[in-house]
Design a protein around this motif. Structure first.
Motif, PDB file in Angstrom:
ATOM      1  N   LEU A   1     -10.099  -9.638  -5.533  1.00 47.66           N
ATOM      2  CA  LEU A   1     -10.495  -9.972  -4.351  1.00 47.66           C
ATOM      3  C   LEU A   1     -11.352 -11.122  -4.048  1.00 47.66           C
ATOM      4  CD1 LEU A   1     -11.332  -8.644  -1.478  1.00 47.66           C
ATOM      5  CD2 LEU A   1     -13.511  -7.565  -2.470  1.00 47.66           C
TER       6      LEU A   1
ATOM      7  N   TYR B   1     -13.693 -10.580   1.543  1.00 42.80           N
ATOM      8  CA  TYR B   1     -14.140  -9.518   2.538  1.00 42.80           C
ATOM      9  C   TYR B   1     -14.804  -9.470   3.741  1.00 42.80           C
ATOM     10  CZ  TYR B   1     -18.364  -8.288   0.529  1.00 42.80           C
ATOM     11  OH  TYR B   1     -19.821  -8.402   0.155  1.00 42.80           O
TER      12      TYR B   1
ATOM     13  N   TYR C   1       0.703  -1.345  -0.021  1.00 41.27           N
ATOM     14  CA  TYR C   1      -0.022   0.172   0.142  1.00 41.27           C
ATOM     15  C   TYR C   1       0.848   1.180  -0.017  1.00 41.27           C
ATOM     16  CZ  TYR C   1      -3.383   3.245   2.197  1.00 41.27           C
ATOM     17  OH  TYR C   1      -4.241   4.421   2.700  1.00 41.27           O
TER      18      TYR C   1
ATOM     19  N   TYR D   1     -10.734  -3.482  -1.849  1.00 44.52           N
ATOM     20  CA  TYR D   1     -10.132  -3.207  -3.157  1.00 44.52           C
ATOM     21  C   TYR D   1     -10.885  -4.325  -4.205  1.00 44.52           C
ATOM     22  CZ  TYR D   1      -6.238  -0.648  -0.852  1.00 44.52           C
ATOM     23  OH  TYR D   1      -5.616   0.233  -0.123  1.00 44.52           O
TER      24      TYR D   1
ATOM     25  N   SER E   1     -15.797  -3.628   1.373  1.00 38.81           N
ATOM     26  CA  SER E   1     -15.285  -4.607   1.027  1.00 38.81           C
ATOM     27  C   SER E   1     -13.664  -4.502   0.375  1.00 38.81           C
ATOM     28  CB  SER E   1     -16.063  -5.013  -0.404  1.00 38.81           C
ATOM     29  OG  SER E   1     -16.420  -3.946  -1.093  1.00 38.81           O
TER      30      SER E   1
ATOM     31  N   GLN F   1      -3.508 -13.647  -6.621  1.00 38.71           N
ATOM     32  CA  GLN F   1      -2.951 -12.929  -7.565  1.00 38.71           C
ATOM     33  C   GLN F   1      -2.231 -14.285  -8.291  1.00 38.71           C
ATOM     34  OE1 GLN F   1       0.480 -10.457  -7.169  1.00 38.71           O
ATOM     35  NE2 GLN F   1      -0.093  -9.130  -8.726  1.00 38.71           N
TER      36      GLN F   1
ATOM     37  N   GLN G   1       2.690 -10.677   3.625  1.00 39.99           N
ATOM     38  CA  GLN G   1       3.740 -10.794   2.581  1.00 39.99           C
ATOM     39  C   GLN G   1       3.513 -12.029   1.584  1.00 39.99           C
ATOM     40  OE1 GLN G   1       3.594 -12.391   5.471  1.00 39.99           O
ATOM     41  NE2 GLN G   1       5.019 -14.210   5.578  1.00 39.99           N
TER      42      GLN G   1
ATOM     43  N   TYR H   1      -6.791 -11.755  -0.968  1.00 41.49           N
ATOM     44  CA  TYR H   1      -6.785 -11.519  -2.675  1.00 41.49           C
ATOM     45  C   TYR H   1      -5.975 -12.818  -3.259  1.00 41.49           C
ATOM     46  CZ  TYR H   1      -7.848  -6.858  -1.244  1.00 41.49           C
ATOM     47  OH  TYR H   1      -8.708  -5.572  -0.956  1.00 41.49           O
TER      48      TYR H   1
ATOM     49  N   TYR I   1      -0.345  -0.125  -9.169  1.00 45.59           N
ATOM     50  CA  TYR I   1      -1.700  -0.229  -9.365  1.00 45.59           C
ATOM     51  C   TYR I   1      -2.652   0.788  -8.661  1.00 45.59           C
ATOM     52  CZ  TYR I   1      -0.483  -5.372 -10.448  1.00 45.59           C
ATOM     53  OH  TYR I   1       0.077  -6.461 -10.835  1.00 45.59           O
TER      54      TYR I   1
ATOM     55  N   PHE J   1      -0.780  -5.279   3.818  1.00 44.47           N
ATOM     56  CA  PHE J   1      -1.005  -6.483   3.266  1.00 44.47           C
ATOM     57  C   PHE J   1       0.185  -7.566   4.130  1.00 44.47           C
ATOM     58  CE2 PHE J   1      -3.263  -5.862  -0.858  1.00 44.47           C
ATOM     59  CZ  PHE J   1      -3.135  -4.652  -0.801  1.00 44.47           C
TER      60      PHE J   1
ATOM     61  N   TRP K   1      -9.265  -3.239  -9.482  1.00 45.48           N
ATOM     62  CA  TRP K   1      -7.804  -2.895  -9.669  1.00 45.48           C
ATOM     63  C   TRP K   1      -7.672  -2.490 -10.977  1.00 45.48           C
ATOM     64  CZ3 TRP K   1      -3.495  -4.315  -6.031  1.00 45.48           C
ATOM     65  CH2 TRP K   1      -4.255  -4.999  -4.898  1.00 45.48           C
ATOM     66  N   GLY K   2      -6.583  -1.836 -11.339  1.00 42.85           N
ATOM     67  CA  GLY K   2      -6.264  -1.441 -12.483  1.00 42.85           C
ATOM     68  C   GLY K   2      -5.310  -2.615 -13.162  1.00 42.85           C
TER      69      GLY K   2
ATOM     70  N   TYR L   1      -2.740 -13.028  -0.762  1.00 48.02           N
ATOM     71  CA  TYR L   1      -2.720 -11.986   0.291  1.00 48.02           C
ATOM     72  C   TYR L   1      -3.812 -11.742   1.307  1.00 48.02           C
ATOM     73  CZ  TYR L   1       1.233 -11.079  -2.865  1.00 48.02           C
ATOM     74  OH  TYR L   1       2.478 -11.237  -3.750  1.00 48.02           O
TER      75      TYR L   1
ATOM     76  N   TYR M   1      -7.673  -3.655   5.592  1.00 53.39           N
ATOM     77  CA  TYR M   1      -8.237  -2.244   5.103  1.00 53.39           C
ATOM     78  C   TYR M   1      -9.035  -1.360   5.691  1.00 53.39           C
ATOM     79  CZ  TYR M   1     -12.772  -5.023   4.209  1.00 53.39           C
ATOM     80  OH  TYR M   1     -13.994  -5.705   4.471  1.00 53.39           O
TER      81      TYR M   1
ATOM     82  N   GLN N   1      -0.987 -11.225 -13.537  1.00 57.51           N
ATOM     83  CA  GLN N   1      -2.102 -10.634 -13.509  1.00 57.51           C
ATOM     84  C   GLN N   1      -2.271  -9.557 -12.174  1.00 57.51           C
ATOM     85  OE1 GLN N   1      -5.551 -13.251 -13.491  1.00 57.51           O
ATOM     86  NE2 GLN N   1      -4.641 -14.535 -15.345  1.00 57.51           N
ATOM     87  N   SER N   2      -3.431  -8.694 -12.296  1.00 53.92           N
ATOM     88  CA  SER N   2      -3.762  -7.919 -11.121  1.00 53.92           C
ATOM     89  C   SER N   2      -4.354  -8.933 -10.079  1.00 53.92           C
ATOM     90  CB  SER N   2      -4.532  -6.950 -11.451  1.00 53.92           C
ATOM     91  OG  SER N   2      -3.958  -5.982 -12.435  1.00 53.92           O
ATOM     92  N   PRO N   3      -4.091  -8.489  -8.881  1.00 50.17           N
ATOM     93  CA  PRO N   3      -4.718  -9.302  -7.613  1.00 50.17           C
ATOM     94  C   PRO N   3      -6.444  -9.200  -7.833  1.00 50.17           C
ATOM     95  CG  PRO N   3      -3.065  -7.879  -6.727  1.00 50.17           C
ATOM     96  CD  PRO N   3      -3.447  -7.573  -8.290  1.00 50.17           C
TER      97      PRO N   3
ATOM     98  N   ARG O   1      -3.087   0.517   4.999  1.00 47.63           N
ATOM     99  CA  ARG O   1      -3.839  -0.668   4.632  1.00 47.63           C
ATOM    100  C   ARG O   1      -2.968  -1.589   4.327  1.00 47.63           C
ATOM    101  NH1 ARG O   1      -7.244   3.998   3.935  1.00 47.63           N
ATOM    102  NH2 ARG O   1      -9.091   3.718   4.756  1.00 47.63           N
TER     103      ARG O   1
ATOM    104  N   GLN P   1      -5.266  -8.680   3.807  1.00 44.83           N
ATOM    105  CA  GLN P   1      -4.934  -7.104   4.113  1.00 44.83           C
ATOM    106  C   GLN P   1      -6.083  -6.670   5.144  1.00 44.83           C
ATOM    107  OE1 GLN P   1      -7.097  -4.700   1.389  1.00 44.83           O
ATOM    108  NE2 GLN P   1      -5.642  -3.068   1.579  1.00 44.83           N
TER     109      GLN P   1
END
Lengths: 118, 107
Positions: free
Chosen positions: B47, B50, A47, A105, A103, B39, B101, B37, A95, B99, A108-109, B88, B92, B43-45, B97, B90
């Motif tokens: 969700l 939550y 973050y 994130y 909730s 990943q 490791q 999350y 990102y 994460f 995400w981009g 991961y 939030y 790619q992007s993570p 916020r 997190q």
């Protein structure tokens, strides 16, 4: 459909500057706080910075405080991250993420790679 | 600042097996702002979970989250080949916020 599209990454020399942009669509931008999260090559998620929905409040992790500036233009549905005095340890995929209070994130981009190297 | 420690670092399992991933917080999370999350490489993570235990939209019910206080768990009941990835946790609820490791689930 919610979309977040980052741009502005690239190769920059140590001490240099770069501005990242994140163009969003599919939701009412000024209703949401927005954050930046980065990931160094082969490492975990970190973050970095946050800004409230109207831009009145910001947050930075200690390692970027004084060097990075987060901002937003709600009229353009765009989030920014101005990065200066860049260091090798800032090398990462950055990102853009939408923060949902309940909730986390959800969106995400795709990320933009910043490489700091001479 | 809340520090999240995930264990194990790597989990080696076979498709169909159950995966149990741990996330321990440095202080009690009085609120339920704990997320997980997934990943995959390149790619992007995404969700998954939550509020400690609520699955995000479209997440299969083989993924479940539990825990309270300082100890939280992500369970994957019956690994599908597409589940081999890094996970991961997190917190939030407030800045920072942070994460964990990450835990790599590998075949």
């Amino acid at each position: 459909e919610v979309q977040l599209v980052e741009s502005g990454g690239g190769l920059v020399q140590p001490g240099g500057s770069l501005r990242l942009s994140c163009s969003v669509s599919g939701f009412t931008f000024n209703n949401y706080d927005m954050h930046w999260v980065r990931q160094a090559p082969g490492k975990g998620l970190q973050y970095v910075s946050a800004i409230t929905n109207m831009g009145r409040s910001t947050y930075y992790i200690d390692s970027v405080k004084g060097r990075f500036t987060i901002s937003r233009d709600n009229s353009k549905n765009t989030l920014y991250l101005q990065m200066s005095s860049l260091r090798a340890e800032d090398t990462a995929v950055y990102y853009c993420v939408r923060y949902d209070i309940l909730s986390g994130y959800v969106y995400w981009g795709q990320g933009t790679l910043v490489t700091v190297s001479s | 600042e809340i520090v999240l420690t995930q264990s194990p670092g790597t989990l080696s399992l076979s498709p169909g097996e159950r995966a149990t991933l741990s996330c321990r917080a440095s202080q009690s999370l009085s609120s339920s702002y704990l997320a997980w999350y997934q990943q995959k490489r390149g790619q992007s993570p995404r969700l998954l979970i939550y509020g400690v235990s609520t699955r995000a939209t479209g997440i299969p019910d083989r993924f479940s989250g539990s825990g309270s206080g300082t100890d939280f768990t992500l369970t994957i009941s019956g690994l599908d080949p597409e589940d081999f990835a890094v996970y991961y946790c997190q917190f939030y609820g407030s800045s920072p916020r942070t994460f964990g490791q990450g835990t790599k689930v590998e075949i």
